[in-house]
Design a protein around this motif. Sequence first.
Motif, short mmCIF file in Angstrom:
data_model
loop_
_atom_site.label_atom_id
_atom_site.label_comp_id
_atom_site.label_asym_id
_atom_site.label_seq_id
_atom_site.Cartn_x
_atom_site.Cartn_y
_atom_site.Cartn_z
N ARG A 1 0.84 -1.21 0.00
CA ARG A 1 0.00 0.00 0.00
C ARG A 1 0.87 1.25 0.00
N VAL A 2 1.92 1.25 0.85
CA VAL A 2 2.80 2.41 0.95
C VAL A 2 3.53 2.64 -0.37
N GLU A 3 4.01 1.54 -0.99
CA GLU A 3 4.72 1.68 -2.25
C GLU A 3 3.81 2.21 -3.35
N ALA A 4 2.56 1.72 -3.38
CA ALA A 4 1.60 2.20 -4.38
C ALA A 4 1.33 3.69 -4.18
N GLU A 5 1.21 4.08 -2.91
CA GLU A 5 0.96 5.49 -2.59
C GLU A 5 2.14 6.35 -3.08
N TRP A 6 3.37 5.87 -2.83
CA TRP A 6 4.55 6.60 -3.29
C TRP A 6 4.59 6.70 -4.80
N ALA A 7 4.25 5.60 -5.48
CA ALA A 7 4.27 5.61 -6.94
C ALA A 7 3.25 6.63 -7.47
N ARG A 8 2.05 6.66 -6.83
CA ARG A 8 1.04 7.65 -7.26
C ARG A 8 1.54 9.06 -7.04
N ALA A 9 2.19 9.31 -5.88
CA ALA A 9 2.69 10.65 -5.58
C ALA A 9 3.78 11.06 -6.57
N ARG A 10 4.68 10.09 -6.90
CA ARG A 10 5.75 10.40 -7.86
C ARG A 10 5.16 10.71 -9.23
N ALA A 11 4.17 9.92 -9.67
CA ALA A 11 3.54 10.15 -10.98
C ALA A 11 2.87 11.52 -11.03
N LYS A 12 2.22 11.91 -9.92
CA LYS A 12 1.54 13.20 -9.85
C LYS A 12 2.58 14.33 -9.94
N ASP A 13 3.69 14.21 -9.18
CA ASP A 13 4.75 15.22 -9.23
C ASP A 13 5.30 15.35 -10.65
N GLU A 14 5.49 14.20 -11.32
CA GLU A 14 6.05 14.20 -12.66
C GLU A 14 5.10 14.92 -13.63
N ARG A 15 3.78 14.62 -13.51
CA ARG A 15 2.80 15.28 -14.38
C ARG A 15 2.79 16.80 -14.12
N GLU A 16 2.89 17.18 -12.85
CA GLU A 16 2.90 18.61 -12.52
C GLU A 16 4.13 19.30 -13.10
N ARG A 17 5.28 18.61 -13.04
CA ARG A 17 6.50 19.17 -13.59
C ARG A 17 6.37 19.34 -15.11
N GLN A 18 5.84 18.29 -15.78
CA GLN A 18 5.67 18.37 -17.24
C GLN A 18 4.71 19.50 -17.61
N THR A 19 3.65 19.67 -16.83
CA THR A 19 2.68 20.74 -17.11
C THR A 19 3.32 22.11 -16.95
N ARG A 20 4.11 22.28 -15.87
CA ARG A 20 4.80 23.58 -15.67
C ARG A 20 5.75 23.88 -16.83
N ASP A 21 6.53 22.86 -17.24
CA ASP A 21 7.46 23.05 -18.36
C ASP A 21 6.70 23.42 -19.63
N ALA A 22 5.57 22.72 -19.90
CA ALA A 22 4.79 22.98 -21.10
C ALA A 22 4.19 24.38 -21.06
N GLN A 23 3.72 24.81 -19.88
CA GLN A 23 3.16 26.15 -19.75
C GLN A 23 4.23 27.22 -20.02
N ALA A 24 5.43 26.98 -19.50
CA ALA A 24 6.52 27.94 -19.76
C ALA A 24 6.85 27.99 -21.25
N ALA A 25 6.87 26.79 -21.88
CA ALA A 25 7.15 26.73 -23.32
C ALA A 25 6.03 27.40 -24.11
N ALA A 26 4.78 27.26 -23.67
CA ALA A 26 3.64 27.87 -24.36
C ALA A 26 3.75 29.39 -24.29
N LYS A 27 4.12 29.91 -23.12
CA LYS A 27 4.28 31.36 -22.98
C LYS A 27 5.38 31.86 -23.91
#
Length: 128
Positions: free
Chosen positions: A76-102
């Motif tokens: 359960r803990v590992e799955a939770e960590w994997a979800r948190a890492r995936a969410k962080d990665e998506r947020e990072r990609q979105t920030r990068d894409a927003q900066a590139a869009a600007k």
Amino acid sequence: MAIWSPRNGLDNRRPDLAHCRAVVYPKETYGWLHGYQCPRKAIVFRCVEGHEGELGFCRQHDPEAVRARNKARQDRVEAEWARARAKDERERQTRDAQAAAKAALESIAAGHNDPRTLAVEVLAMFPA
Ligand SMILES: [Zn+2]
């Protein structure tokens, strides 16, 4: 999980073989200093490394049940960590894409000579 044996107790009480051999602790300050033998009836018998013969356990302290519960908790803990890492990665990609869009919009406003290709490149940066 500790196994009750005479050396566990300050008073050298011998294990009661009819009852579970797990050590349990009172829920009080310094309770961990006052472990005692689990008072439940022994209903499953298992070989435990470092102990001769089979030791009796209650359902809760059955070493196999304890192992299964620990594994389920770890999974359960590992799955939770994997979800948190995936969410962080998506947020990072979105920030990068927003900066590139600007930057792309600034470039288009300044007269970029292939805005469609630029738009396709930047859109590809957003996470799916
Ligand atoms: Zn027990």
